[in-house]
Design a protein around this motif. Structure first.
Motif, PDB file in Angstrom:
ATOM      1  N   ARG A 280       5.764 -10.137   0.181  1.00  0.00           N
ATOM      2  CA  ARG A 280       6.364  -9.557  -1.024  1.00  0.00           C
ATOM      3  C   ARG A 280       5.391  -9.597  -2.208  1.00  0.00           C
ATOM      4  O   ARG A 280       5.419  -8.709  -3.063  1.00  0.00           O
ATOM      5  CB  ARG A 280       7.660 -10.285  -1.364  1.00  0.00           C
ATOM      6  CG  ARG A 280       8.736 -10.055  -0.312  1.00  0.00           C
ATOM      7  CD  ARG A 280      10.065 -10.664  -0.696  1.00  0.00           C
ATOM      8  NE  ARG A 280      11.077 -10.417   0.329  1.00  0.00           N
ATOM      9  CZ  ARG A 280      12.322 -10.843   0.264  1.00  0.00           C
ATOM     10  NH1 ARG A 280      12.729 -11.566  -0.790  1.00  0.00           N
ATOM     11  NH2 ARG A 280      13.182 -10.577   1.239  1.00  0.00           N
ATOM     12  N   VAL A 281       4.541 -10.619  -2.250  1.00  0.00           N
ATOM     13  CA  VAL A 281       3.514 -10.670  -3.300  1.00  0.00           C
ATOM     14  C   VAL A 281       2.561  -9.490  -3.144  1.00  0.00           C
ATOM     15  O   VAL A 281       2.215  -8.812  -4.115  1.00  0.00           O
ATOM     16  CB  VAL A 281       2.741 -12.000  -3.238  1.00  0.00           C
ATOM     17  CG1 VAL A 281       1.535 -11.964  -4.166  1.00  0.00           C
ATOM     18  CG2 VAL A 281       3.653 -13.164  -3.618  1.00  0.00           C
ATOM     19  N   ILE A 282       2.130  -9.212  -1.909  1.00  0.00           N
ATOM     20  CA  ILE A 282       1.231  -8.080  -1.672  1.00  0.00           C
ATOM     21  C   ILE A 282       1.921  -6.773  -2.027  1.00  0.00           C
ATOM     22  O   ILE A 282       1.307  -5.862  -2.612  1.00  0.00           O
ATOM     23  CB  ILE A 282       0.757  -8.068  -0.205  1.00  0.00           C
ATOM     24  CG1 ILE A 282       0.020  -9.369   0.132  1.00  0.00           C
ATOM     25  CG2 ILE A 282      -0.156  -6.874   0.053  1.00  0.00           C
ATOM     26  CD1 ILE A 282      -0.285  -9.538   1.608  1.00  0.00           C
ATOM     27  N   ALA A 283       3.201  -6.660  -1.686  1.00  0.00           N
ATOM     28  CA  ALA A 283       3.948  -5.451  -2.040  1.00  0.00           C
ATOM     29  C   ALA A 283       4.009  -5.268  -3.557  1.00  0.00           C
ATOM     30  O   ALA A 283       3.874  -4.142  -4.066  1.00  0.00           O
ATOM     31  CB  ALA A 283       5.360  -5.517  -1.453  1.00  0.00           C
ATOM     32  N   LEU A 284       4.205  -6.361  -4.275  1.00  0.00           N
ATOM     33  CA  LEU A 284       4.239  -6.289  -5.738  1.00  0.00           C
ATOM     34  C   LEU A 284       2.892  -5.840  -6.288  1.00  0.00           C
ATOM     35  O   LEU A 284       2.828  -5.076  -7.259  1.00  0.00           O
ATOM     36  CB  LEU A 284       4.629  -7.644  -6.323  1.00  0.00           C
ATOM     37  CG  LEU A 284       4.693  -7.744  -7.851  1.00  0.00           C
ATOM     38  CD1 LEU A 284       5.678  -6.723  -8.416  1.00  0.00           C
ATOM     39  CD2 LEU A 284       5.079  -9.160  -8.289  1.00  0.00           C
ATOM     40  N   VAL A 285       1.793  -6.300  -5.677  1.00  0.00           N
ATOM     41  CA  VAL A 285       0.466  -5.849  -6.095  1.00  0.00           C
ATOM     42  C   VAL A 285       0.356  -4.339  -5.951  1.00  0.00           C
ATOM     43  O   VAL A 285      -0.189  -3.656  -6.819  1.00  0.00           O
ATOM     44  CB  VAL A 285      -0.634  -6.553  -5.271  1.00  0.00           C
ATOM     45  CG1 VAL A 285      -1.999  -5.921  -5.558  1.00  0.00           C
ATOM     46  CG2 VAL A 285      -0.664  -8.038  -5.594  1.00  0.00           C
ATOM     47  N   GLY A 286       0.878  -3.796  -4.847  1.00  0.00           N
ATOM     48  CA  GLY A 286       0.868  -2.350  -4.675  1.00  0.00           C
ATOM     49  C   GLY A 286       1.576  -1.626  -5.804  1.00  0.00           C
ATOM     50  O   GLY A 286       1.115  -0.583  -6.282  1.00  0.00           O
ATOM     51  N   LEU A 287       2.694  -2.178  -6.267  1.00  0.00           N
ATOM     52  CA  LEU A 287       3.427  -1.547  -7.376  1.00  0.00           C
ATOM     53  C   LEU A 287       2.660  -1.684  -8.691  1.00  0.00           C
ATOM     54  O   LEU A 287       2.638  -0.746  -9.504  1.00  0.00           O
ATOM     55  CB  LEU A 287       4.813  -2.189  -7.496  1.00  0.00           C
ATOM     56  CG  LEU A 287       5.740  -1.995  -6.285  1.00  0.00           C
ATOM     57  CD1 LEU A 287       7.075  -2.688  -6.524  1.00  0.00           C
ATOM     58  CD2 LEU A 287       5.946  -0.511  -5.995  1.00  0.00           C
ATOM     59  N   ILE A 288       2.034  -2.835  -8.916  1.00  0.00           N
ATOM     60  CA  ILE A 288       1.231  -3.020 -10.135  1.00  0.00           C
ATOM     61  C   ILE A 288       0.071  -2.033 -10.154  1.00  0.00           C
ATOM     62  O   ILE A 288      -0.227  -1.413 -11.182  1.00  0.00           O
ATOM     63  CB  ILE A 288       0.716  -4.467 -10.230  1.00  0.00           C
ATOM     64  CG1 ILE A 288       1.888  -5.428 -10.482  1.00  0.00           C
ATOM     65  CG2 ILE A 288      -0.330  -4.611 -11.334  1.00  0.00           C
ATOM     66  CD1 ILE A 288       1.501  -6.887 -10.427  1.00  0.00           C
ATOM     67  N   TRP A 289      -0.583  -1.861  -9.013  1.00  0.00           N
ATOM     68  CA  TRP A 289      -1.709  -0.924  -8.952  1.00  0.00           C
ATOM     69  C   TRP A 289      -1.247   0.525  -9.071  1.00  0.00           C
ATOM     70  O   TRP A 289      -1.978   1.374  -9.563  1.00  0.00           O
ATOM     71  CB  TRP A 289      -2.489  -1.145  -7.659  1.00  0.00           C
ATOM     72  CG  TRP A 289      -3.333  -2.379  -7.697  1.00  0.00           C
ATOM     73  CD1 TRP A 289      -3.475  -3.237  -8.758  1.00  0.00           C
ATOM     74  CD2 TRP A 289      -4.138  -2.908  -6.652  1.00  0.00           C
ATOM     75  NE1 TRP A 289      -4.323  -4.269  -8.439  1.00  0.00           N
ATOM     76  CE2 TRP A 289      -4.743  -4.099  -7.157  1.00  0.00           C
ATOM     77  CE3 TRP A 289      -4.410  -2.510  -5.354  1.00  0.00           C
ATOM     78  CZ2 TRP A 289      -5.607  -4.874  -6.386  1.00  0.00           C
ATOM     79  CZ3 TRP A 289      -5.266  -3.278  -4.581  1.00  0.00           C
ATOM     80  CH2 TRP A 289      -5.858  -4.437  -5.087  1.00  0.00           C
ATOM     81  N   GLY A 386       1.725   3.017  -0.682  1.00  0.00           N
ATOM     82  CA  GLY A 386       1.584   2.703   0.736  1.00  0.00           C
ATOM     83  C   GLY A 386       1.279   1.234   0.965  1.00  0.00           C
ATOM     84  O   GLY A 386       1.716   0.648   1.970  1.00  0.00           O
ATOM     85  N   ILE A 387       0.525   0.610   0.050  1.00  0.00           N
ATOM     86  CA  ILE A 387       0.248  -0.827   0.152  1.00  0.00           C
ATOM     87  C   ILE A 387       1.555  -1.610   0.140  1.00  0.00           C
ATOM     88  O   ILE A 387       1.757  -2.534   0.938  1.00  0.00           O
ATOM     89  CB  ILE A 387      -0.667  -1.281  -0.997  1.00  0.00           C
ATOM     90  CG1 ILE A 387      -2.081  -0.715  -0.810  1.00  0.00           C
ATOM     91  CG2 ILE A 387      -0.709  -2.810  -1.093  1.00  0.00           C
ATOM     92  CD1 ILE A 387      -3.003  -0.958  -1.982  1.00  0.00           C
ATOM     93  N   ALA A 388       2.449  -1.238  -0.763  1.00  0.00           N
ATOM     94  CA  ALA A 388       3.740  -1.926  -0.845  1.00  0.00           C
ATOM     95  C   ALA A 388       4.521  -1.769   0.456  1.00  0.00           C
ATOM     96  O   ALA A 388       5.098  -2.732   0.982  1.00  0.00           O
ATOM     97  CB  ALA A 388       4.544  -1.396  -2.028  1.00  0.00           C
TER      98      ALA A 388
END
Length: 430
Positions: A280-289, A386-388
């Protein structure tokens, strides 16, 4: 943090400090100081990446069989020789050969140092250890680049030789520091995934490719590195200068904002992410980016002043830095926790290879960034989304211990049911 970990982190920071002296100035050195032109400078970067891509496929097996210490020392010596030769070279052939050696040495160090950190940590402390490594790397790179900028002088080739000489010495310092590290005599990693008898046959690469969760993580890692690191000095820089009218000095401020965001936010972010699911942290990074790319797009629309465009572009780089600070205590520990016993070096090397491939392909974004800027932004908005999606999909295939070792360990400590970490689970006989 034990003595071994302190020495590993110190050696890592000093190496980053040395690299920071040369990284910002390599293009200028080859193209202008040695008067070899832009094509020669581009070829040097290609040789640098090629050295990494050639060396990494063989690195993991050596780490797992011989241990990470001799690998780090050998890579440091090779990188030192490459750096010194690069500073003394005047022709295209010696420059390319030097860049090849330097690229291979630096690339091999990454999984070997990561394996040393894994051997000296547990799942619950690994997150903080890798966050500290990333923090020290960026701090070292930033300070090295700042000091290197004060020394370098395009009219004096000797000033560049001095920079590469300092880098060469720092690699040797790393070798010396690592030689004093006392790792566990038997590299048994606490709570490591046991060897899977079903994967006993075949080479290390074949076994890794049969590991579904690791393959998913490698795909996710490739997209992450391509969408962020691969665009910093290529496609995104081309977009900023061509579409947004960003000056080179503003681009420098943007890169400084990226480093500053990492240094300032790393441990604040760590407290927020270390108790949460990694997927979920990685998914959040996708949204931030995703937000970062949208802000970059605004800077290229031309609806505001030059100052607004510059502020938006700098904000983009700062948001990327916050995302990087969230990923540093997440991706590398996850690679280690997915690795079966005796294969940590192989898994770290595979992930480092994925990163190098993404960085090598990053410049493919330059034609879009310069020629079709809004299409470029749209593509990377979709990539970030897509990262998210990939992160959430990965999370479904992870065990609770792999996705969040801190909470999983706490359940066991409080007397709850033990969490199985073996894939697939095997019955335990009394």
């Amino acid at each position: 943090m034990g003595a071994a970990m302190r020495r590993i982190q110190a050696g890592n920071a000093l190496t980053a400090f040395g690299i920071g002296f040369t990284v910002p100035f390599l293009y200028i050195y080859v193209a202008q100081v040695r008067d070899l032109g832009s094509m020669a400078a581009t070829s040097a970067f290609v040789a640098f990446a090629l050295g990494a891509l050639v060396a990494l496929p063989f690195t993991g097996r050596v780490i797992d069989r011989r241990g990470p210490v001799p690998v780090v020392m050998g890579a440091a010596v090779a990188a030192s020789a490459g750096a010194l030769a690069l500073g003394l070279s005047t022709g295209i052939v010696p420059i390319l050969l030097s860049a090849l050696a330097l690229g291979a040495g630096q690339a091999v160090m990454q999984p070997a140092l990561a394996t040393m950190i894994v051997w000296c940590s547990t799942p619950s402390t690994r997150t903080r250890a890798f966050a500290l490594q990333f923090f020290m790397q960026n701090l070292g790179l930033g300070i090295g680049g700042l000091l290197g900028g004060q020394i370098v002088d395009e009219s004096r080739p000797g000033s560049f030789t001095l920079l590469f000489g300092i880098e060469a010495v720092m690699f040797l310092v790393l070798a010396g520091v690592v030689a004093t590290v006392r790792l566990p005599h038997v590299p048994t990693i606490k709570d490591a995934v046991p060897r899977d008898p079903a994967q006993a046959g075949g080479s290390g690469w074949k076994r890794l490719l049969r590991h579904k969760a690791m393959v998913q993580l490698c795909v996710l890692g490739f997209v992450v590195f391509f969408a962020c690191y691969g665009q910093f000095e290529s496609g995104l820089a081309a977009f900023g200068t061509e579409a947004a009218g960003i000056s080179p000095s503003t681009l420098g401020f943007a890169l400084a904002a990226n480093t500053g965001a990492i240094v300032l936010a790393q441990f604040v972010v760590l407290k927020l992410v270390e108790k949460r699911r990694r997927s979920r942290v990685i998914a959040l990074v996708g949204l931030i980016w995703t937000g970062a790319w949208l802000i970059a797009g605004f800077s290229g629309l031309g609806h505001g002043s030059a100052m607004m465009a510059a502020a938006a572009f700098i904000t983009t780089y700062a948001l990327f830095g916050i995302g990087e600070a969230m990923l540093s205590p997440t991706l590398a520990p996850l690679v280690a926790d997915l690795a079966p016993e005796g294969s940590v070096g192989q898994y770290n090397s595979a992930f480092a290879l994925v990163k190098q491939m993404a960085l090598a392909l990053g410049p493919l974004g330059v034609p879009l960034g310069a020629g079709a800027p809004m299409l470029y932004i749209a593509v990377f908005v979709l990539v970030s989304l897509g990262i998210a999606g990939l992160a959430l999909r990965l999370g479904k295939g992870l065990t609770p211990m792999q996705d969040n070792p801190v909470l999983a360990s706490r359940v066991v400590a409080q007397g709850g049911p033990a969490v199985a970490v073996k894939e697939p689970a095997q019955p335990v006989h009394a």
